[in-house]
Design a protein around this motif. Sequence first.
Motif, PDB file in Angstrom:
ATOM      1  N   SER A  10     -19.309  24.103  59.449  1.00 39.54           N
ATOM      2  CA  SER A  10     -18.681  24.389  58.160  1.00 39.54           C
ATOM      3  C   SER A  10     -19.567  23.966  56.989  1.00 39.54           C
ATOM      4  O   SER A  10     -19.364  24.435  55.864  1.00 39.54           O
ATOM      5  CB  SER A  10     -17.325  23.678  58.059  1.00 39.54           C
ATOM      6  OG  SER A  10     -17.478  22.271  58.152  1.00 39.54           O
ATOM      7  N   GLY A  64     -11.704  23.167  57.813  1.00 36.37           N
ATOM      8  CA  GLY A  64     -12.377  23.256  59.099  1.00 36.37           C
ATOM      9  C   GLY A  64     -12.229  24.572  59.822  1.00 36.37           C
ATOM     10  O   GLY A  64     -12.763  24.725  60.937  1.00 36.37           O
ATOM     11  N   PRO A  99     -14.639  26.141  65.951  1.00 33.47           N
ATOM     12  CA  PRO A  99     -13.933  24.857  65.903  1.00 33.47           C
ATOM     13  C   PRO A  99     -13.112  24.600  67.167  1.00 33.47           C
ATOM     14  O   PRO A  99     -12.719  25.535  67.882  1.00 33.47           O
ATOM     15  CB  PRO A  99     -13.018  25.000  64.674  1.00 33.47           C
ATOM     16  CG  PRO A  99     -13.611  26.110  63.872  1.00 33.47           C
ATOM     17  CD  PRO A  99     -14.239  27.039  64.865  1.00 33.47           C
ATOM     18  N   ALA A 158     -15.784  18.548  58.237  1.00 27.08           N
ATOM     19  CA  ALA A 158     -14.380  18.550  57.840  1.00 27.08           C
ATOM     20  C   ALA A 158     -13.561  17.526  58.612  1.00 27.08           C
ATOM     21  O   ALA A 158     -12.690  16.857  58.035  1.00 27.08           O
ATOM     22  CB  ALA A 158     -13.783  19.945  58.025  1.00 27.08           C
ATOM     23  N   ARG A 177      -7.886  14.495  66.819  1.00 29.59           N
ATOM     24  CA  ARG A 177      -8.594  14.838  65.584  1.00 29.59           C
ATOM     25  C   ARG A 177      -8.317  13.770  64.528  1.00 29.59           C
ATOM     26  O   ARG A 177      -7.162  13.371  64.336  1.00 29.59           O
ATOM     27  CB  ARG A 177      -8.144  16.207  65.062  1.00 29.59           C
ATOM     28  CG  ARG A 177      -8.975  16.714  63.884  1.00 29.59           C
ATOM     29  CD  ARG A 177      -8.417  18.019  63.334  1.00 29.59           C
ATOM     30  NE  ARG A 177      -7.320  17.780  62.401  1.00 29.59           N
ATOM     31  CZ  ARG A 177      -6.614  18.744  61.810  1.00 29.59           C
ATOM     32  NH1 ARG A 177      -6.887  20.004  62.084  1.00 29.59           N
ATOM     33  NH2 ARG A 177      -5.636  18.455  60.975  1.00 29.59           N
TER      34      ARG A 177
END
Length: 399
Positions: A10, A64, A99, A158, A177
């Motif tokens: 990104s 993201g 991602p 991100a 995450r």
Amino acid sequence: MQTLVLDNGSFAIKCGYAEDPASLRTIPNSVMRTKRSKRMYIGDLIDATTDLSGLYYRSPFERGYLVHWDVELAVWDRVISGDVLACTPSETNLVLTEPVNNLHQIQRSLDEIVFEEYQFASLVRAPASRFSMLTASDLIYNGKLLPQCVLVVDVGHAFTHIVPYCNQRQIIQGIRRVDVGGRLLTNYLKETVSFRYWDMMDETFIMNIVKEKCCFVSQDFKRDIEATRGCIGRRKGNSSLGLEYVLPDFTTNNKHGFVLDDQSDISDSQLLPLCNERFAIPEALFYPMDVGIEQAGIHQAVEQAINACPLEMHRLLFANIIVTGGSANMPGLSERLQSEIQKLTAYKARVFTSSDPMFQAWQGACKAAAEGVGDWRLTKGQYEEMGAERAILHYITYI
């Protein structure tokens, strides 16, 4: 037929041909507009100007995920142009990163654009962590053996993703995450120095460079914060951690600025003093609550990810942790992460990182292409035969 490896981050695209490591290029994944001249620059074309103050960024990614296709297509067109990689898509196999837990609608758009817009001969698509995992053999066993269980900590722009793998397949229930990455750290640094010294809120480009050159992860935060009490750069406080950054004057000789040393000529230069900011900013990786994010730090997220996996994998996962991603370049990160994880478990914790973790996913993708991807690769003819929905299911079986 040549293979183009495109690590579509990104913040930056790492691209090059798998057969030729020297072809590796890093291209900013954004379109930028200058403040004074109002000119637009795509990707690496920004290197052609000295008007870098107050750049306005337009990224293809939001939180993201790839959503602004007009920007991404402009950057990809630049990548495959004769000025960069001189790629002929119809005669090229593509290996592309995406991602973790990418949305199906985005995956559908990716496949459609690769096969229908660009007409690539074939596509291999997977999260960057999947390819980074393939480098574990080089990091842990000098290329002799790929560990059965590997935990990938991908510190990206991100987010930071923690992804456990067993027998080269991700363990879905163990994925975690943390909403802290390079972009948040840059913004945090901007706000801190703008409050204390100069107003740098519009200078994202400069402050990202300052972060990369000056910030590090402290191994003992309390000790270092005491050592820098009253410190302002090199001028006050007499701390070895203090330094001063010479801000750019946006000429050909000083476009990005540099760290002041005893030999530097600083006549008519603006100095940005840095001291505890150098290590206090990266602490957000371990304590997101400091910036208002109610989440566990990356060391706690690693423990949570491993505990969500079957018990018999725990020892192997703690012993085979690899750190990758552009923000993993920060000095001291892997050592601090290993120390913090070790405090949380009775197992032996080992954290590995390459000499340049920013390119680890690209190197892993090149390794996959060289060793053969077999049925993982989907040709254009197969895509046209099975359709977009079945193509999505096809790739899921290989991640």
